[in-house]
Design an enzyme around this catalytic site. Structure first.
Site, PDB file in Angstrom:
ATOM      1  N   GLU A 125       2.512  -4.774   5.629  1.00 22.62           N
ATOM      2  CA  GLU A 125       3.449  -4.743   4.508  1.00 22.62           C
ATOM      3  C   GLU A 125       4.882  -4.543   4.981  1.00 22.62           C
ATOM      4  OE1 GLU A 125       1.299  -3.251   0.564  1.00 22.62           O
ATOM      5  OE2 GLU A 125       1.138  -1.760   2.186  1.00 22.62           O
ATOM      6  N   GLU A 145      -6.836  -2.635   3.424  1.00 25.19           N
ATOM      7  CA  GLU A 145      -6.981  -1.508   2.504  1.00 25.19           C
ATOM      8  C   GLU A 145      -8.277  -1.524   1.700  1.00 25.19           C
ATOM      9  OE1 GLU A 145      -2.535  -1.659   3.278  1.00 25.19           O
ATOM     10  OE2 GLU A 145      -4.232  -3.038   3.201  1.00 25.19           O
TER      11      GLU A 145
END
Length: 271
Positions: A125, A145
């Site tokens: 990210e 995730e």
């Protein structure tokens, strides 16, 4: 605010978990926690934010690289920190990490990130707000995730579709698998794939190419491009024209045309 007086020196930031290496018109910003594979603690995130604020404010910097000290860009978020949070909606999620990503995204200068060896989850990210991504051929690069009981919520579900389209973004997010580097290049997620040991130098070389161009033009061009996906076409076109008109009376505008007519290299000064 300018950087330290030594224009080619090294500067540690904050607690020392980020540093700036100034090389003429290029600033290299490093994650500097190599003993932890540059895993992102709250302190590192805040130091990195401060580093980008400093280079953004330096009018002599024309391009910025984001690199990892040591063998990897970053192992992602510090897992012990994430596991031991008392409140699920912690300052990391609500404030500290989003502030870093917004700071990177809105940095005036174009940014180039070198992704070597590893950049999973939060580190993935971190690369998304950068303007250009150079990826190592053996890098572990993906959003993991969903394999940890959550989903990417540091901008991964919002920035990634804007880069690769919704279908590919869903594949990357919901499978939780690493992205094949060659596939990442084909889908436009990264701009170049090279050997991992060459990543940092390729990122610096890419930034040096950008440094040759007029800095005010780079800044306004980036602003116009960043607005493109958020602005209706008619307003975007007017914003583009407004930003272009800001450059018409600059010395760099005249220098660019004079140099081309004289068949010489331009000497841009950001004025």
């Amino acid at each position: 605010m300018a950087l330290a007086a030594n224009r080619s020196g090294m500067e540690s930031v904050g607690t020392g978990l980020a540093r700036i290496d100034r090389n003429d018109r290029r600033a290299d910003v490093y994650l500097a926690r190599p003993e932890k594979r540059n895993a992102m603690s709250v302190e590192l995130i805040r130091d990195l934010t401060a580093a980008f604020e400093r280079v953004d404010a330096d009018e002599d910097v024309r391009a910025v690289t984001l690199l990892g000290e040591g063998p990897v860009l970053s192992a992602g978020m510090d897992l012990e920190m994430m596991r031991d949070r008392v409140e699920p909606d912690s300052d990391v999620d609500r404030d500290v990490f989003p502030t870093l990503l917004e700071t990177v995204e809105t940095t005036r200068q174009p940014t180039v990130v070198g992704i070597k060896r590893a950049a999973p989850a939060g580190a993935f990210e971190l690369t998304l707000p950068c303007d250009f991504r150079i990826l190592g051929r053996d890098a572990k690069y993906g959003l993991l995730e969903v394999t940890l009981g959550t989903f990417p919520h540091g901008g991964g579900t919002q920035r990634l579709p804007r880069l690769v389209g919704l279908s590919k973004a869903k594949e990357i997010v919901l499978t939780g698998e690493y992205v094949d580097p060659e596939a990442a290049e084909r889908m436009g997620l990264v701009h170049e794939v090279c050997a991992d040991e060459a990543v940092d130098e390729r990122a610096k070389a890419f930034a040096d190419r950008l440094c040759e161009n007029a800095p005010l033009a780079l800044e306004n061009g980036k602003r116009a491009l960043n607005a493109a996906l958020e602005t209706p076409l008619d307003r975007g076109l007017e914003f583009e024209r407004t930003l272009a008109r800001e450059l018409d009376d600059t010395d760099d505008y005249r220098e660019g045309f004079d140099a081309r007519l004289a068949d010489r290299e331009p000497q841009f000064r950001g004025e």
